[in-house]
Design a protein around this motif. Structure first.
Motif: not given
Length: 696
Positions: A4-5, A36-38, A41, A653, A655-656, A659, A682-683
């Protein structure tokens, strides 16, 4: 395969991070980002952290890996470990948050409860030990004692120079606190109270700190004085401070304690039993905020009714109930985050096109078992923030809360405790199963958290009793009046309460109508429309309340055992109504949090989680909605399809989402996530898995 990232970075014009190596054919790959998307998150974390983000961040920074629940220690070693961590917390100043400024604290009740919650991420034994010492024992002194008593004891409670117990529960009484058997009889001749355990069923049981460390107990007992004719005058349950051990740890004269030893969990807490045999304490030992006895043995109280006095006293002690629910929620989020991370690492069976192992989260059933619980975790975190804020406001400005508003707060505190602890235990079991054999290994911690969290559904109020309390509140115009009623009076009250009054009570106690007016397209009937979701939940609650009222009408003209039988026969409906109300109340709090989010992308994700929360309720209770013609078969099928679609979409999403729980990274340093070098995953909602819909 891109993460995803990777996709988001490429879309932003950045070069994708270099993919990591494959460490095992049945495990995922690592990337340099390890998350994920920091940005998203971080925005989601703001919502979850709520108004006390600063306290959460300070607490996170103070948590260290040596605070984690130790594995493999003996009982005494475990207790010593927890006491050492208690000393660290004491030195950090954390206990000061929960006590008023005039008593040496900082007066930040919300901060204290939030810090207790955060301990649920590392060790529930530590959280419970801290809760017993500073929340229950210290809280009893702070909320029920006069200024002299507080000045004398609270500094030592905060510093751990005085370790104490909260001696309420009796082995024969359970949740029936109002009818405790322990007695505190005033002796006019010596100006002392005499504490006794009159029957075997009156022994204080399951008491934290009673097994080893406690030196004093806040003892709840029936207060008795002597009438002019020599007879007994009973004034209901009150709390007294009773020393139980000397500094060497030996039982004091008249006191007998035993250690419960090994339990189903929480081995770091020394639970035990206490008996009293003519133990004498000075008159000043009575915590006399709601009732006092003078030197002549005359009792007085600002609250005339014994029942009202009892419920008012207990109402000051709801911090423990709130902190138990909060810590259970933290434990549930920890297990969910572990299970989600594992599902992105662990691969099972080869994909027919690529020949590579398929990540567990690729499978629909794995999505269905994890993602609705992630949605509930978000909903309950927002609701927990709301009840903590209400309690904090109440303790800062109690005059702003009239009787009705205060009882509503206490009822929601009871309801959220029952709701979240039940959720946490269910989630811990499902997370263990989702991690297969790895989840069963103690070294991976889920089973350790699960056994510690088990009792959270029982202590600080059994969940069934607390849910019934919620139902009673809904059936009552004034909960204090209702709380004093016996079964016959309860039935009589229901007979005098029209259904429309019950409905009006339900509506005016929430923000439902405001939210419906603000967001509903009245021509739209989709279950993903926020207003329709609200209406669906409130309609279910109101119908259940009507049903309870109708069933209680059957007792008209009856009394005694007949009235009890009618009330008892309606208990299942009363519990259903209580649960339905908490579903609605939690949803309203979650909807408010979604509406308040400023970041567009985070708000969109929260909206999907909110939708999934409602669809999960419908899926679990579809029989009721069908039986009562609230939904057609076609609409329940559509709800299930929407639930599946959202599970898949949110899995992309995953992992985001976890997180954003902002759990310290050292918590995840367990073999099932780190063996073979797989330590930052990561995802993987990858292009090659588009057929499953994981790509956004």
């Amino acid at each position: 395969m891109t993460s995803e990232t990777d996709v988001q970075n490429a879309a932003a014009g950045d070069s994708a991070p270099e993919p990591g190596r494959i460490v095992h054919p049945n495990y995922g790959r690592i990337t340099t980002t390890g998350a994920g998307n920091v940005a998203v998150a971080a925005e989601l974390q703001k919502v979850l952290d709520g108004p006390r983000a600063d306290v959460r961040e300070l607490t996170r920074k103070s948590l260290t890996s040596d605070m984690l629940n130790p594995i493999g220690l003996t009982l005494e070693e475990h207790r010593d470990h927890v006491m050492a961590q208690m000393k660290r917390l004491s030195d950090s100043g954390m206990p000061e948050l929960g006590f008023r400024k005039e008593d040496g604290g900082t007066g930040d009740t919300g901060g204290a409860l939030t810090s207790f919650e955060m301990l649920g991420h590392v060790d529930l034994s530590l959280m419970v030990k801290a809760g017993v010492q500073w929340g229950l024992f210290g809280g009893a002194i702070a909320n029920l004692g006069n200024s002299e008593t507080r000045k004398k004891y609270i500094p030592d409670v905060m510093s751990l120079d005085l370790l104490g117990c909260f001696a309420m529960t009796e082995v024969g009484g359970g949740s029936d606190v109002q009818n405790l058997e322990t007695t505190a009889t005033f002796d006019r001749e010596t100006d002392e109270f005499v504490i006794n355990t009159p029957t075997p069923s009156a022994e204080k049981a399951y008491i934290g700190n009673a097994g080893r460390d406690g030196r004093m107990a806040a003892v709840f007992a029936q207060l008795i004085t002597t009438a002019d004719d020599g007879g007994e005058l009973r004034h209901g349950v009150h709390c007294l401070l009773v020393p139980i051990r000397d500094e060497a740890g030996n039982d004091l004269p008249g006191v007998r304690t035993t250690d419960h030893g090994h339990k189903g969990g929480l081995d770091g807490v020394d639970n035990g039993r206490i008996w009293f045999d003519d133990v004498r304490v000075p008159r000043e030992a009575l915590l006399d905020r709601f009732g006092t006895v003078d030197a002549n043995g005359e009792y007085s109280s600002p609250i005339e009714s014994v029942g009202a006095r009892f419920f008012t006293m207990l109402g000051t002690l709801i911090r423990g109930r709130v902190s138990v629910g909060a810590a259970a929620g933290a434990a549930g989020r920890t297990a969910l985050a572990m299970a989600v991370r594992y599902s992105l690492v662990r691969r099972q069976f080869d994909h027919p096109e690529t020949g590579r192992g398929i990540p567990l989260l690729e499978y629909r059933e794995h999505q269905r078992r994890l993602m609705p619980r992630v949605a509930r975790a978000y909903a309950y975190a927002c609701a927990q923030n709301a009840i903590i804020s209400q309690l904090d406001e109440f303790e800062r400005n109690p005059e702003a809360y009239d009787e009705v508003r205060r009882r509503e707060m206490e009822t929601h505190a009871a309801g959220i405790k029952a709701t979240v602890t039940a959720f946490a235990n269910d989630t811990l079991t499902e997370a263990r199963l989702a991690c297969g054999g790895a989840g069963y290994m103690a070294e991976n911690r889920i089973t350790e958290i699960r056994k510690d969290c088990d009792v959270f559904s029982t202590f600080e109020g059994d969940n069934v009793v607390l849910t019934q309390l919620v139902g009673k509140e809904l059936m009552s115009a004034y909960a204090a009046e209702f709380g004093n009623m016996d079964q016959r009076e309860t039935v009589a009250f229901a007979l005098s309460t029209a259904v429309d009054v019950v409905q009006e009570k339900a509506r005016t106690s929430t923000l439902w109508q405001k939210l419906v007016d603000a967001v509903t397209d009245r021509e739209h009937t989709d279950l993903l429309d926020r207003g329709n979701q609200l209406q669906l939940l409130v309609d279910r609650e109101e119908h259940l309340l009507e049903t309870v009222a109708r069933r209680l009408r059957k007792a008209e003209g009856q009394d005694g055992s007949a009235a009890f039988k009618v009330f008892n026969s309606a208990q299942d409906h009363l519990l259903q109504a209580g649960r339905a109300h908490m579903d609605s109340w939690v949803f309203a709090r979650f909807a408010e949090a979604v509406d308040a989010c400023d970041d567009p992308e985070a708000k969109e994700v929260l909206g999907m989680l909110c939708d999934l929360y409602v669809l999960d309720i419908v899926d679990h209770d579809k029989g009721w909605f069908l039986e009562h013609n609230r939904l057609t078969t076609e609409r329940t099928k559509a709800a299930t399809a929407d639930r599946n679609r959202l599970c898949t979409k949110l899995a992309g999403r995953a992992r985001t989402l976890v997180d954003a729980f902002a759990i310290p990274e050292f918590v995840f340093e367990v073999p099932m996530l780190t063996d073979g070098g797989v330590d930052t995953i990561t995802d993987e909602p990858a292009d090659e898995y588009e057929v499953a819909g994981l790509a956004d």
